[in-house]
Design a protein around this motif. Structure first.
Motif, PDB file in Angstrom:
ATOM      1  N   LEU A   1     -19.141   7.676 -30.600  1.00  0.00           N
ATOM      2  CA  LEU A   1     -19.452   7.901 -32.009  1.00  0.00           C
ATOM      3  C   LEU A   1     -20.956   7.972 -32.215  1.00  0.00           C
ATOM      4  N   THR A   2     -21.395   8.952 -32.991  1.00  0.00           N
ATOM      5  CA  THR A   2     -22.800   8.980 -33.364  1.00  0.00           C
ATOM      6  C   THR A   2     -22.928   8.123 -34.620  1.00  0.00           C
TER       7      THR A   2
ATOM      8  N   THR B   1     -12.951   1.055 -35.546  1.00  0.00           N
ATOM      9  CA  THR B   1     -11.887   0.478 -34.720  1.00  0.00           C
ATOM     10  C   THR B   1     -10.854  -0.208 -35.602  1.00  0.00           C
ATOM     11  N   VAL B   2     -11.332  -0.988 -36.557  1.00  0.00           N
ATOM     12  CA  VAL B   2     -10.403  -1.700 -37.442  1.00  0.00           C
ATOM     13  C   VAL B   2      -9.510  -0.710 -38.193  1.00  0.00           C
ATOM     14  N   ILE B   3     -10.078   0.362 -38.737  1.00  0.00           N
ATOM     15  CA  ILE B   3      -9.253   1.271 -39.555  1.00  0.00           C
ATOM     16  C   ILE B   3      -8.345   2.165 -38.719  1.00  0.00           C
ATOM     17  N   ASN B   4      -8.702   2.370 -37.450  1.00  0.00           N
ATOM     18  CA  ASN B   4      -7.830   3.170 -36.589  1.00  0.00           C
ATOM     19  C   ASN B   4      -6.681   2.348 -36.007  1.00  0.00           C
ATOM     20  N   VAL B   5      -6.906   1.048 -35.863  1.00  0.00           N
ATOM     21  CA  VAL B   5      -5.917   0.206 -35.186  1.00  0.00           C
ATOM     22  C   VAL B   5      -5.001  -0.512 -36.180  1.00  0.00           C
TER      23      VAL B   5
ATOM     24  N   PRO C   1      -1.681   6.296 -39.746  1.00  0.00           N
ATOM     25  CA  PRO C   1      -2.199   7.290 -40.690  1.00  0.00           C
ATOM     26  C   PRO C   1      -3.628   6.921 -41.111  1.00  0.00           C
ATOM     27  N   THR C   2      -4.585   7.037 -40.201  1.00  0.00           N
ATOM     28  CA  THR C   2      -5.956   6.576 -40.473  1.00  0.00           C
ATOM     29  C   THR C   2      -6.618   7.383 -41.595  1.00  0.00           C
ATOM     30  N   LYS C   3      -7.051   6.680 -42.635  1.00  0.00           N
ATOM     31  CA  LYS C   3      -7.636   7.367 -43.788  1.00  0.00           C
ATOM     32  C   LYS C   3      -9.141   7.531 -43.620  1.00  0.00           C
ATOM     33  N   SER C   4      -9.520   8.380 -42.675  1.00  0.00           N
ATOM     34  CA  SER C   4     -10.925   8.701 -42.477  1.00  0.00           C
ATOM     35  C   SER C   4     -10.962  10.032 -41.749  1.00  0.00           C
ATOM     36  N   PHE C   5     -11.975  10.820 -42.009  1.00  0.00           N
ATOM     37  CA  PHE C   5     -12.093  12.083 -41.277  1.00  0.00           C
ATOM     38  C   PHE C   5     -13.029  11.892 -40.092  1.00  0.00           C
ATOM     39  N   TYR C   6     -14.290  11.578 -40.386  1.00  0.00           N
ATOM     40  CA  TYR C   6     -15.284  11.474 -39.309  1.00  0.00           C
ATOM     41  C   TYR C   6     -14.915  10.393 -38.296  1.00  0.00           C
ATOM     42  N   PHE C   7     -14.341   9.310 -38.780  1.00  0.00           N
ATOM     43  CA  PHE C   7     -14.064   8.178 -37.887  1.00  0.00           C
ATOM     44  C   PHE C   7     -12.630   8.144 -37.369  1.00  0.00           C
ATOM     45  N   ASN C   8     -11.902   9.244 -37.523  1.00  0.00           N
ATOM     46  CA  ASN C   8     -10.529   9.261 -37.019  1.00  0.00           C
ATOM     47  C   ASN C   8     -10.558   9.474 -35.500  1.00  0.00           C
ATOM     48  N   PHE C   9     -10.158   8.441 -34.767  1.00  0.00           N
ATOM     49  CA  PHE C   9     -10.260   8.493 -33.302  1.00  0.00           C
ATOM     50  C   PHE C   9      -9.397   9.592 -32.679  1.00  0.00           C
ATOM     51  N   LYS C  10      -8.371  10.017 -33.391  1.00  0.00           N
ATOM     52  CA  LYS C  10      -7.487  11.064 -32.830  1.00  0.00           C
ATOM     53  C   LYS C  10      -8.295  12.293 -32.417  1.00  0.00           C
ATOM     54  N   TYR C  11      -9.256  12.689 -33.268  1.00  0.00           N
ATOM     55  CA  TYR C  11     -10.046  13.892 -32.969  1.00  0.00           C
ATOM     56  C   TYR C  11     -10.923  13.696 -31.732  1.00  0.00           C
TER      57      TYR C  11
ATOM     58  N   TRP D   1     -11.318  15.051 -25.464  1.00  0.00           N
ATOM     59  CA  TRP D   1     -12.149  14.343 -24.514  1.00  0.00           C
ATOM     60  C   TRP D   1     -11.908  14.711 -23.052  1.00  0.00           C
ATOM     61  N   GLU D   2     -10.658  15.103 -22.722  1.00  0.00           N
ATOM     62  CA  GLU D   2     -10.352  15.456 -21.322  1.00  0.00           C
ATOM     63  C   GLU D   2     -11.355  16.480 -20.783  1.00  0.00           C
ATOM     64  N   LYS D   3     -11.815  17.353 -21.666  1.00  0.00           N
ATOM     65  CA  LYS D   3     -12.762  18.396 -21.235  1.00  0.00           C
ATOM     66  C   LYS D   3     -14.214  17.993 -21.516  1.00  0.00           C
ATOM     67  N   GLY D   4     -14.418  16.759 -21.912  1.00  0.00           N
ATOM     68  CA  GLY D   4     -15.783  16.303 -22.178  1.00  0.00           C
ATOM     69  C   GLY D   4     -16.326  16.838 -23.496  1.00  0.00           C
ATOM     70  N   LYS D   5     -15.420  17.204 -24.415  1.00  0.00           N
ATOM     71  CA  LYS D   5     -15.851  17.765 -25.708  1.00  0.00           C
ATOM     72  C   LYS D   5     -15.745  16.707 -26.800  1.00  0.00           C
ATOM     73  N   LEU D   6     -16.748  16.696 -27.675  1.00  0.00           N
ATOM     74  CA  LEU D   6     -16.710  15.794 -28.828  1.00  0.00           C
ATOM     75  C   LEU D   6     -16.522  16.631 -30.086  1.00  0.00           C
ATOM     76  N   PRO D   7     -15.859  16.059 -31.109  1.00  0.00           N
ATOM     77  CA  PRO D   7     -15.515  16.876 -32.280  1.00  0.00           C
ATOM     78  C   PRO D   7     -16.723  17.280 -33.138  1.00  0.00           C
ATOM     79  N   PHE D   8     -17.792  16.494 -33.119  1.00  0.00           N
ATOM     80  CA  PHE D   8     -18.959  16.800 -33.964  1.00  0.00           C
ATOM     81  C   PHE D   8     -20.203  16.755 -33.079  1.00  0.00           C
ATOM     82  N   THR D   9     -21.323  17.273 -33.580  1.00  0.00           N
ATOM     83  CA  THR D   9     -22.543  17.271 -32.768  1.00  0.00           C
ATOM     84  C   THR D   9     -22.949  15.828 -32.491  1.00  0.00           C
ATOM     85  N   PRO D  10     -22.941  15.415 -31.238  1.00  0.00           N
ATOM     86  CA  PRO D  10     -23.305  14.023 -30.958  1.00  0.00           C
ATOM     87  C   PRO D  10     -24.823  13.851 -30.911  1.00  0.00           C
ATOM     88  N   CYS D  11     -25.267  12.601 -30.823  1.00  0.00           N
ATOM     89  CA  CYS D  11     -26.685  12.315 -30.639  1.00  0.00           C
ATOM     90  C   CYS D  11     -26.992  12.640 -29.178  1.00  0.00           C
TER      91      CYS D  11
END
Ligand SMILES: *Cc1c(COP(=O)(O)O)cnc(C)c1O
Length: 355
Positions: free
Chosen positions: A57-58, A68-72, A213-223, A228-238
């Motif tokens: 996460l950036t 973590t709390v909201i995803n779990v 049903p995680t109520k967050s877009f940026y912090f939704n771990f599903k994305y 990740w298997e291909k080393g890709k992150l959903p948003f521009t990382p730091c």
């Protein structure tokens, strides 16, 4: 200037060099390759179980705690939180904000966690346990064996904020039975702040992360997990901090993790030994090797802080809240050595007018 700060810390020369370089383009294959290579080392040092996955996460560490709390967890859960300092208050606040039912194990100032404290919660119907394994505001390193055995008995998820213990003290995600391990870049990793990492085991991914049903877009771990298997992150990382992470982990790999940890322990023990020459004290509870909290019986910690900074160009870490004038935190991570301890102790002696 010399920093004995808890994070950001006094960085190594090799990390400073990486910080000054142009960044790779984050969508290129080369960058994905670097991230995957980084991930292998990170999981190795965390001692992640087979099948574990990482979320990069950036954001700072607190965002990773909240994410973590909201995803779990959901309002159908009930979690136990140890409350022994300011970082633990964050877990409590996060649960409050997101309506996650929680019970609090309150420690008195300076009190060590014991089996008796946990016994009081044996009867609770808990689904989770949140712990800041090293509570940075007091530097108490909790007895993970107690916590881990408790969670196994209760069959509840163990969420470990390892932000200030990872790469400072031995850590074993699989051995501890931690379902999630939370890390932040500016502490033991010794790189710039802004990147936080959550390592998740298979059961928590399958039974919670992918189904809640995680109520967050940026912090939704599903994305984060999907690509990740291909080393890709959903948003521009730091990207720059990711490059520092890769370097930092490779440096530790080259040295060996055991030697890295032993080096920090030696500097911590040396400092604590030298401190005996001064009319200052150490707490009674178990301490992390990463930082030493120094108690000032005359309540003049702030004066020491300013005199070290102004007259000696040394920066140490102030304690928080009620401890502000009572305690200074001296970090032993990053580019600080036994020789630096000698300089610091000499300065402290001069300030206190000791032989
Ligand atoms: C530093 C720290 C954090 C994260 O703080 P941020 O400022 O959000 O990076 C969280 N927990 C612990 C135990 C820490 O030491």
């Amino acid at each position: 200037m010399k920093r004995f700060t808890t994070g950001p810390i006094e960085m190594e020369k090799e990390i400073l060099e990486i910080r000054g370089m142009q960044l790779p383009y984050h969508k290129d294959e080369e960058f994905s390759h670097i991230m995957l290579e980084t991930d292998v080392l990170l999981k190795k040092f965390v001692k992640a179980p087979v099948g574990a996955k990482t979320v990069y996460l950036t954001a700072t560490g607190t965002a990773a705690l909240e994410a973590t709390v909201i995803n779990v967890f959901t309002p159908a859960d009930k979690v136990l939180i140890i409350d022994g300092g300011t970082f633990e208050h964050r877990f409590i606040e996060i649960c409050r904000v997101h309506d996650i039912p929680h019970v609090i194990l309150k420690l008195k100032p300076g009190e060590a966690l014991t089996a008796e404290h946990l016994e009081a919660f044996e009867g609770e119907a808990l689904t989770g346990f949140l712990v800041n394994l090293n509570e940075t505001s007091t530097e108490q390193l909790y007895d993970i064996k107690l916590i881990s055995a408790f969670c196994k008995r209760k069959n509840c998820y163990l969420i470990v904020d390892a932000i200030s213990t990872f790469l400072c003290n031995p850590y074993d995600m699989e051995g501890f039975g931690a379902d999630a391990t939370i890390i932040s870049s500016q502490k033991g990793l010794g790189i710039s702040p802004g990147l936080s990492i959550v390592v998740l085991n298979e059961r928590i991914i399958k039974d919670r992360i992918m189904t809640n049903p995680t109520k967050s877009f940026y912090f939704n771990f599903k994305y984060y997990i999907r690509g990740w298997e291909k080393g890709k992150l959903p948003f521009t990382p730091c990207v720059g901090i990711c490059m520092q992470l890769n370097k930092a982990l490779k440096l530790i790999e080259a040295k060996g993790l055991a030697l890295h940890l032993a080096g920090i322990r030696v500097v911590a023990e040396d400092f604590r030994h030298r401190l005996a020459q001064l009319p200052l004290k150490l707490p009674d509870y178990p301490l992390s090797n990463g930082v030493t909290p120094v108690i000032f019986p005359d309540d003049n910690a702030m004066e020491m802080f300013y005199l070290l900074k102004e007259n000696y160009d040394i920066v140490v870490t102030q304690a928080q809240g009620d401890w502000k004038n009572k305690v200074l935190m001296i970090a032993h991570i990053g580019n600080v050595s036994v020789d630096d301890n000698e300089v610091l102790i000499k300065a402290m002696k001069e300030i206190l007018h000791i032989g």
